[in-house]
Design an enzyme around this catalytic site. Structure first.
Site, PDB file in Angstrom:
ATOM      1  CE1 TYR A 239      -3.062  -2.994  -0.131  1.00  0.00           C
ATOM      2  CE2 TYR A 239      -2.873  -3.205   2.241  1.00  0.00           C
ATOM      3  CZ  TYR A 239      -3.339  -3.683   1.027  1.00  0.00           C
ATOM      4  OH  TYR A 239      -4.079  -4.835   0.980  1.00  0.00           O
ATOM      5  NE  ARG A 395      -5.475 -15.412   5.595  1.00  0.00           N
ATOM      6  CZ  ARG A 395      -5.043 -15.755   4.392  1.00  0.00           C
ATOM      7  NH1 ARG A 395      -4.963 -17.037   4.062  1.00  0.00           N
ATOM      8  NH2 ARG A 395      -4.695 -14.833   3.512  1.00  0.00           N
TER       9      ARG A 395
END
Length: 441
Positions: A239, A395
């Protein structure tokens, strides 16, 4: 007449609604005076001071994009009751710190049109209830701020046409019905993440950079006022901040490109302004990608930097510490489709270990590890061997919102549980002395 002690279901002080008081808060190891099996407490369940805050254990919720906000209008980027339930579940089950997903400081910094934002007061308002609930559960409310740069105006993963129709191979959220902004994707240089499947960015101007700096300042103020106790700068995963750092994506010839000093300049300027605005009673964290995993390595045969890697990361982290960063979370990758990642259990932990051991005694701050850390013994081994100070999970929390309680049971630790759920943890809440083996469940 028999005197009975008064029994009161006490409430959390200062909560805006009734919440049963749990002391110590959920996920906190109980006293070994009452629970002998806690006499030799794993590091994972020992508290840790990180700058001005104290973590009750060393398991934190990583920021995870949910792609579940309205894409336009007055509710664009506003968190919803879904986010309250999603994040609140982790906080209620013992996470030491619960971090809101990557939140963009500008509309064109969202990864997808349905991502979280913090460029408006309405968005800040939606955060207040979430931060408040996290706090009532004894978890630290936190948020990650960033800008997606050249990886913005893309689709939510389940809408990605490359998975629906592989021959299309497109990640782009186009202008119009898809809500994208392909005409306003910006990056350090006009270099696409992938020429065929991602938007083509324009090179940021001086005005763009000035606007970005102001947007970060405004977002930090909003996050602080909304109740965040930790604010993290996103410098990872390809990013905008990461793409300024890496020579693969930063081809500028001005003060923000070229040398390592120049490539670090903008992230460090933003960090400095954030530290000036984040109160001393609150934490400033940073997430980095410690490596681009570039197949040709970090330096060429002349010793010149050709990609972002661990050696530059060590230098960058040291500069960030000088500016007052309290913790660095070490991730990796995301800046090139040519990355060659050796994926396996704890595959990113060596980056955290190298950065941690590169710091002098005067520089030492906690370092967090992330990446395929899937069970309590593995997490404890990482801490015991000095590879990291904190475990960041994503996760695994999605698979098991009660991850903190599950890891406690795996390690034979008795931690406090939600009073409403205690009847589900009777096997953990059984006293035994040191002569009896800890039962694994």
């Amino acid at each position: 007449m028999i005197d009975h002690p008064q029994v009161i279901n006490e409430r959390v002080p200062n909560a805006p609604y009734f919440q049963p008081l749990v002391e110590p808060s959920v996920g906190t190891a109980l006293s070994p005076d009452d629970w002998p099996q806690n006499k030799h407490l794993p590091l994972l369940f020992q508290p840790l001071k990180v700058g001005p805050i104290t973590l009750k254990n060393r398991i934190i919720v990583a920021p995870m994009c949910m792609y579940s906000c309205e894409q336009d209008g007055s509710e664009a980027g506003v968190l919803t009751p879904f986010h309250l339930v999603h994040l609140g579940a982790f906080a209620a089950r013992g996470a030491a710190l619960t971090m809101v997903e990557a939140t963009s400081v500008l509309p064109n910094g969202r990864l997808s049109p349905n991502d979280s934002g913090l460029w408006s007061d309405r968005q800040a308002q939606s955060l207040r209830q979430i931060f408040s609930f996290i706090r009532t559960q004894g978890s630290v409310p936190a948020i990650q701020l960033g800008h997606g740069g050249r990886k913005t105006s893309t689709l939510a993963p389940w809408l990605d046409t490359s998975t629906i129709k592989p021959h299309l191979k497109s990640h782009v959220a186009t202008n119009g019905d898809a809500g994208g902004w392909t005409d306003n994707v910006m990056a350090p240089s006009a270099v696409a993440y992938n020429d065929e499947t991602f938007p083509h960015p324009r090179e940021m101007s001086d005005n763009d950079i000035a606007e970005l700096k102001d947007a970060f300042k405004a977002a930090v103020k909003r996050a602080d006022e909304a109740g965040a106790e930790v604010i993290e700068l996103h410098c990872a995963h390809g990013y905008l901040m990461h793409s300024f750092l890496s020579p693969l994506s930063n081809k500028r010839t001005d003060q923000y490109g070229g040398s390592l000093e120049n490539r670090m300049r903008l992230p460090l300027e933003i960090l400095k302004s954030m530290r000036e605005l984040v109160p001393k009673t609150k934490g400033l964290w940073m997430r980095i990608s410690a490596s681009d995993w570039w197949p040709e390595g970090e330096q060429d045969d002349k010793g010149e930097w050709i990609s972002w890697g661990i050696e530059q990361s060590k230098i960058f982290v040291k500069e960030a510490i000088k500016l007052g960063v309290d913790l660095v979370d070490c991730s990796s990758g995301g800046n090139t489709p040519r990355q060659k990642i050796s994926v396996g259990p704890g595959y990113q932990v060596p980056f955290a270990e190298q950065i941690r051991h590169s710091l002098s005694d005067d520089e030492k701050i906690p370092i967090s590890a992330v990446g395929l850390i899937t069970n309590g013994p593995q997490a404890e081994e990482i801490l015991q061997t000095g590879k990291a100070d904190v475990i960041c999970a994503a996760r695994e929390f999605l698979r098991d919102p009660a991850l903190v309680l599950s890891w406690a049971q795996e390690l034979g630790v008795v931690v406090n549980t939600p009073v409403q759920y205690q009847r589900a943890y009777t096997r953990m809440m059984v006293k035994h002395d040191e002569r009896e083996p800890v039962k694994q469940h």
